[in-house]
Design an enzyme around this catalytic site. Sequence first.
Site, mmCIF file in Angstrom:
data_model
loop_
_atom_site.group_PDB
_atom_site.id
_atom_site.type_symbol
_atom_site.label_atom_id
_atom_site.label_comp_id
_atom_site.label_asym_id
_atom_site.label_seq_id
_atom_site.Cartn_x
_atom_site.Cartn_y
_atom_site.Cartn_z
ATOM 1 N N TYR A 138 0.845 -1.205 0.000
ATOM 2 C CA TYR A 138 0.000 0.000 0.000
ATOM 3 C C TYR A 138 0.876 1.249 0.000
ATOM 4 O O TYR A 138 0.769 2.115 -0.870
ATOM 5 C CB TYR A 138 -0.928 -0.034 1.225
ATOM 6 C CG TYR A 138 -1.633 1.273 1.481
ATOM 7 C CD1 TYR A 138 -2.564 1.765 0.567
ATOM 8 C CD2 TYR A 138 -1.373 2.030 2.625
ATOM 9 C CE1 TYR A 138 -3.205 2.972 0.785
ATOM 10 C CE2 TYR A 138 -2.010 3.227 2.853
ATOM 11 C CZ TYR A 138 -2.927 3.705 1.935
ATOM 12 O OH TYR A 138 -3.554 4.909 2.158
ATOM 13 N N ASN A 167 -4.376 9.705 10.057
ATOM 14 C CA ASN A 167 -5.566 8.840 10.164
ATOM 15 C C ASN A 167 -6.853 9.620 9.888
ATOM 16 O O ASN A 167 -7.357 10.321 10.779
ATOM 17 C CB ASN A 167 -5.605 8.179 11.539
ATOM 18 C CG ASN A 167 -4.593 7.064 11.653
ATOM 19 O OD1 ASN A 167 -3.384 7.284 11.494
ATOM 20 N ND2 ASN A 167 -5.062 5.853 11.880
HETATM 21 N N1 UFG Z 1 -6.801 -0.795 16.154
HETATM 22 C C1 UFG Z 1 -7.167 -1.651 17.186
HETATM 23 N N2 UFG Z 1 -8.245 -2.453 16.970
HETATM 24 C C2 UFG Z 1 -8.979 -2.475 15.822
HETATM 25 C C3 UFG Z 1 -8.586 -1.578 14.775
HETATM 26 C C4 UFG Z 1 -7.488 -0.753 14.984
HETATM 27 O O1 UFG Z 1 -6.537 -1.685 18.229
HETATM 28 O O2 UFG Z 1 -9.933 -3.253 15.692
HETATM 29 C C5 UFG Z 1 -5.638 0.086 16.364
HETATM 30 C C6 UFG Z 1 -4.521 -0.178 15.374
HETATM 31 O O3 UFG Z 1 -3.656 -1.157 15.859
HETATM 32 C C7 UFG Z 1 -3.877 1.210 15.284
HETATM 33 C C8 UFG Z 1 -5.024 2.185 15.544
HETATM 34 O O4 UFG Z 1 -6.056 1.402 16.153
HETATM 35 O O5 UFG Z 1 -2.944 1.360 16.300
HETATM 36 C C9 UFG Z 1 -5.568 2.784 14.271
HETATM 37 O O6 UFG Z 1 -5.850 1.747 13.352
HETATM 38 P P1 UFG Z 1 -6.634 1.972 11.996
HETATM 39 O O7 UFG Z 1 -6.781 0.634 11.347
HETATM 40 O O8 UFG Z 1 -7.856 2.773 12.230
HETATM 41 O O9 UFG Z 1 -5.652 2.909 11.146
HETATM 42 P P2 UFG Z 1 -4.117 2.658 10.784
HETATM 43 O O10 UFG Z 1 -3.316 3.567 11.664
HETATM 44 O O11 UFG Z 1 -3.752 1.243 10.783
HETATM 45 O O12 UFG Z 1 -4.118 3.073 9.256
HETATM 46 C C10 UFG Z 1 -4.117 4.395 8.841
HETATM 47 C C11 UFG Z 1 -4.820 4.502 7.508
HETATM 48 C C12 UFG Z 1 -4.065 3.734 6.459
HETATM 49 C C13 UFG Z 1 -2.626 4.183 6.460
HETATM 50 C C14 UFG Z 1 -2.014 4.100 7.818
HETATM 51 C C15 UFG Z 1 -0.651 4.686 7.817
HETATM 52 O O13 UFG Z 1 -6.130 4.011 7.597
HETATM 53 O O14 UFG Z 1 -4.645 3.976 5.200
HETATM 54 O O15 UFG Z 1 -2.812 4.830 8.739
HETATM 55 O O16 UFG Z 1 0.177 3.835 8.516
HETATM 56 F F1 UFG Z 1 -1.890 3.380 5.660
#
Ligand code: UFG
Length: 321
Positions: A138, A167
Amino acid sequence: MVLVVGGAGFVGSHVAKLLRKQGTPHVIADNLSSGHREAVLGSEFAHCDLRDPADAARRRPPQPAEEIMLCAGSISVGESVRDPDIYYKNNLGAAINLLSAAKKTVKKVVFSSTAAVYGEPTQIPIAEQHPTIPKNPYGETKLAIERLLQWYAAAYEFEAVSLRYFNAAGADPEGELGEDHDPEEHLIPLAIDAALGRRPPLTVFGDDYPTHDGTCIRDYIHVQDLAAAHLLAMEHPCPPAINLGTGRGHSVNEIIRAVERVVGPVPHEFGPRREGDPAQLVASSQLAKRALGWEPENSLEQIVTHAYEWRKAHAQGYATK
Ligand code: UFG
């Protein structure tokens, strides 16, 4: 005329709404693979699939577009690792087809990039000069588009800027648009649904990170603020890449508490780490302020409140009337 590619998606639909509000002529182009026809609202719409050059040539979006907002793309980190082919085709392939068609007429391209281009941060907050070493397809495909944009922009004489979202969260404060991913994997909508009893308890991915409470820290930015930054980026001369974040980090536990203040108790349990999650991702937002005069206006409370209002009214996302 502004072409909003991916204008039926989460960020693109908010960008298009601001364009409508300020009376800027625009067309949304979307293949509706993950976007929603209901999110197009009053904008002109071209159903168009840029992944297939033949289809793109046959049913090319109305030309010439002087400005292109390239908001389309696949966004799931986990899926990109399991099936990189989707990401190279949907993100990189579609961007090449689009730019090949538009390179001679376009004056400015504003591209939806991501904090995932940085990979594992070595410094917090993350400034734009931070090394870009993506850890998944990605982030790789987004970085590849950032780079090709600069070569194309120099060769074909247009301007290009990549906006690196942290985010994206929240929803349209007027309740017309919101987040509707299938499957939903983002923390705030999952926490809200857990509080509403619509899903099983939320699993917190890891509580042994080197952060103040052991859970991951992210920089949550309201989708309305992201959309406003796109319009400013269209109007201003820009450096090649700009972070869009608030400069403030919140841990998963803090997000749960914020959702509890707005919605009520969030049933949750602690599970193992999710592969590939950095402990912290927080933007330096200085450049956005300097280059665009942009500052986020919405607080975390507003992000959660707007996301809650949308989900309360749309239990099945856009499918809910
Ligand atoms: N999280 C949980 N439980 C869940 C879902 C998420 O604990 O069920 C945590 C994740 O581990 C993370 C935080 O919540 O620490 C945020 O997670 P998200 O999935 O909401 O978002 P991300 O930080 O993983 O992803 C975002 C964007 C992506 C981008 C990324 C950059 O949505 O498109 O940031 O690293 F790639």
